[in-house]
Design a protein around this motif. Structure first.
Motif, mmCIF file in Angstrom:
data_model
loop_
_atom_site.group_PDB
_atom_site.id
_atom_site.type_symbol
_atom_site.label_atom_id
_atom_site.label_comp_id
_atom_site.label_asym_id
_atom_site.label_seq_id
_atom_site.Cartn_x
_atom_site.Cartn_y
_atom_site.Cartn_z
ATOM 1 N N VAL A 5 -34.185 -10.983 -18.407
ATOM 2 C CA VAL A 5 -33.957 -9.870 -17.494
ATOM 3 C C VAL A 5 -32.520 -9.399 -17.663
ATOM 4 C CG1 VAL A 5 -33.933 -9.091 -15.115
ATOM 5 C CG2 VAL A 5 -35.654 -10.753 -15.861
ATOM 6 N N GLU A 6 -32.358 -8.145 -18.107
ATOM 7 C CA GLU A 6 -31.029 -7.571 -18.289
ATOM 8 C C GLU A 6 -30.568 -6.861 -17.022
ATOM 9 O OE1 GLU A 6 -33.213 -6.629 -22.313
ATOM 10 O OE2 GLU A 6 -33.653 -6.559 -20.158
ATOM 11 N N SER A 7 -29.259 -6.783 -16.867
ATOM 12 C CA SER A 7 -28.664 -6.027 -15.777
ATOM 13 C C SER A 7 -27.273 -5.581 -16.195
ATOM 14 C CB SER A 7 -28.601 -6.856 -14.494
ATOM 15 O OG SER A 7 -27.809 -8.015 -14.693
ATOM 16 N N GLY A 8 -26.708 -4.650 -15.421
ATOM 17 C CA GLY A 8 -25.326 -4.246 -15.655
ATOM 18 C C GLY A 8 -25.145 -2.896 -16.316
ATOM 19 N N GLY A 9 -26.232 -2.256 -16.703
ATOM 20 C CA GLY A 9 -26.100 -0.948 -17.316
ATOM 21 C C GLY A 9 -25.682 0.100 -16.294
ATOM 22 N N GLY A 10 -25.371 1.297 -16.797
ATOM 23 C CA GLY A 10 -24.986 2.378 -15.901
ATOM 24 C C GLY A 10 -24.331 3.514 -16.636
ATOM 25 N N ALA A 23 -30.328 -12.740 -18.016
ATOM 26 C CA ALA A 23 -30.721 -14.037 -17.485
ATOM 27 C C ALA A 23 -32.038 -14.470 -18.114
ATOM 28 C CB ALA A 23 -30.866 -13.949 -15.975
ATOM 29 N N ALA A 24 -32.062 -15.709 -18.594
ATOM 30 C CA ALA A 24 -33.243 -16.241 -19.262
ATOM 31 C C ALA A 24 -33.906 -17.316 -18.416
ATOM 32 C CB ALA A 24 -32.857 -16.825 -20.624
ATOM 33 N N SER A 25 -35.220 -17.393 -18.539
ATOM 34 C CA SER A 25 -35.971 -18.453 -17.859
ATOM 35 C C SER A 25 -37.173 -18.829 -18.713
ATOM 36 C CB SER A 25 -36.441 -17.998 -16.474
ATOM 37 O OG SER A 25 -37.286 -16.865 -16.580
ATOM 38 N N GLY A 26 -37.664 -20.045 -18.512
ATOM 39 C CA GLY A 26 -38.880 -20.466 -19.181
ATOM 40 C C GLY A 26 -38.687 -21.118 -20.525
ATOM 41 N N THR A 90 -24.134 5.252 -26.181
ATOM 42 C CA THR A 90 -25.229 5.531 -25.261
ATOM 43 C C THR A 90 -26.555 5.085 -25.861
ATOM 44 O OG1 THR A 90 -24.091 7.393 -24.221
ATOM 45 C CG2 THR A 90 -26.503 7.371 -24.095
ATOM 46 N N ALA A 91 -27.278 4.236 -25.131
ATOM 47 C CA ALA A 91 -28.530 3.674 -25.624
ATOM 48 C C ALA A 91 -29.148 2.810 -24.533
ATOM 49 C CB ALA A 91 -28.293 2.819 -26.877
ATOM 50 N N VAL A 92 -30.381 2.403 -24.781
ATOM 51 C CA VAL A 92 -30.967 1.328 -23.994
ATOM 52 C C VAL A 92 -30.606 0.023 -24.710
ATOM 53 C CG1 VAL A 92 -33.079 0.287 -23.104
ATOM 54 C CG2 VAL A 92 -32.844 2.788 -23.188
ATOM 55 N N TYR A 93 -30.045 -0.903 -23.965
ATOM 56 C CA TYR A 93 -29.609 -2.179 -24.519
ATOM 57 C C TYR A 93 -30.625 -3.262 -24.155
ATOM 58 C CZ TYR A 93 -25.148 -0.268 -25.966
ATOM 59 O OH TYR A 93 -24.173 0.455 -26.608
ATOM 60 N N TYR A 94 -31.014 -4.029 -25.167
ATOM 61 C CA TYR A 94 -32.018 -5.072 -25.017
ATOM 62 C C TYR A 94 -31.431 -6.437 -25.348
ATOM 63 C CZ TYR A 94 -35.330 -1.165 -25.274
ATOM 64 O OH TYR A 94 -36.012 -0.003 -25.061
ATOM 65 N N CYS A 95 -31.824 -7.405 -24.568
ATOM 66 C CA CYS A 95 -31.505 -8.796 -24.836
ATOM 67 C C CYS A 95 -32.686 -9.413 -25.577
ATOM 68 C CB CYS A 95 -31.279 -9.497 -23.494
ATOM 69 S SG CYS A 95 -30.993 -11.255 -23.566
ATOM 70 N N ALA A 96 -32.393 -10.331 -26.508
ATOM 71 C CA ALA A 96 -33.454 -10.957 -27.286
ATOM 72 C C ALA A 96 -33.122 -12.419 -27.531
ATOM 73 C CB ALA A 96 -33.639 -10.238 -28.618
ATOM 74 N N VAL A 97 -34.171 -13.227 -27.734
ATOM 75 C CA VAL A 97 -34.004 -14.657 -27.985
ATOM 76 C C VAL A 97 -34.689 -15.025 -29.303
ATOM 77 C CG1 VAL A 97 -36.063 -15.275 -26.646
ATOM 78 C CG2 VAL A 97 -34.299 -16.979 -27.044
ATOM 79 N N ARG A 98 -34.039 -15.919 -30.025
ATOM 80 C CA ARG A 98 -34.560 -16.399 -31.312
ATOM 81 C C ARG A 98 -34.566 -17.918 -31.283
ATOM 82 N NH1 ARG A 98 -35.093 -15.661 -36.840
ATOM 83 N NH2 ARG A 98 -33.920 -17.118 -38.178
ATOM 84 N N ARG A 99 -35.693 -18.540 -31.616
ATOM 85 C CA ARG A 99 -35.809 -19.991 -31.495
ATOM 86 C C ARG A 99 -35.266 -20.746 -32.696
ATOM 87 N NH1 ARG A 99 -40.606 -18.194 -29.084
ATOM 88 N NH2 ARG A 99 -40.678 -18.614 -26.845
#
Length: 123
Positions: A5-10, A23-26, A90-99
């Motif tokens: 879950v990302e936050s902080g944009g604006g 924030a990551a979970s699971g 300017t963009a949509v910013y995405y968080c990603a996880v790699r195992r």
């Protein structure tokens, strides 16, 4: 399955700063590579910065010296501190996880994604 879950944009003026959080979970956060990508209108999603479990980082040339990725394993959170922002950020910013242990820049190398947070930089 890791949830992000990302936050902080604006909206910010050129030259300003923002800090994004993810924030990551699971999952076992401390063992994963975490990264930020972004997608501007009409463009492909592009790598911004990544950090491995040892704290080693990799950044795109376009953001070097301006953006800093960091992680807090105790909080299962990765951050992207953005300074000297430009309208082209300017963009949509995405968080990603790699195992896997190594940082890669291809989006296909990442396993889970957040929903994205909008960053708009006005001139």
């Amino acid at each position: 399955q890791v949830q992000l879950v990302e936050s902080g944009g604006g909206l910010v003026q050129a030259g300003g700063s923002l800090r994004l959080s993810c924030a990551a979970s699971g999952g076992t956060f401390s063992s994963y590579v975490m990264a930020w990508f972004r997608r501007a209108p009409g463009n492909e999603r592009e790598f911004v910065a990544g950090i491995d479990r040892s704290g080693r980082t990799l950044s795109a040339d376009s953001v070097k010296g301006r953006f800093t990725i960091s992680r807090d394993n105790a909080k299962n959170t990765v951050y992207l501190q953005m300074t000297s922002l430009k309208p082209e950020d300017t963009a949509v910013y995405y968080c990603a996880v790699r195992r896997f242990a190594n940082i890669v820049v291809q989006s296909s190398g990442f396993d889970s994604w957040g929903q994205g947070t909008q960053v708009t930089v006005s001139s």
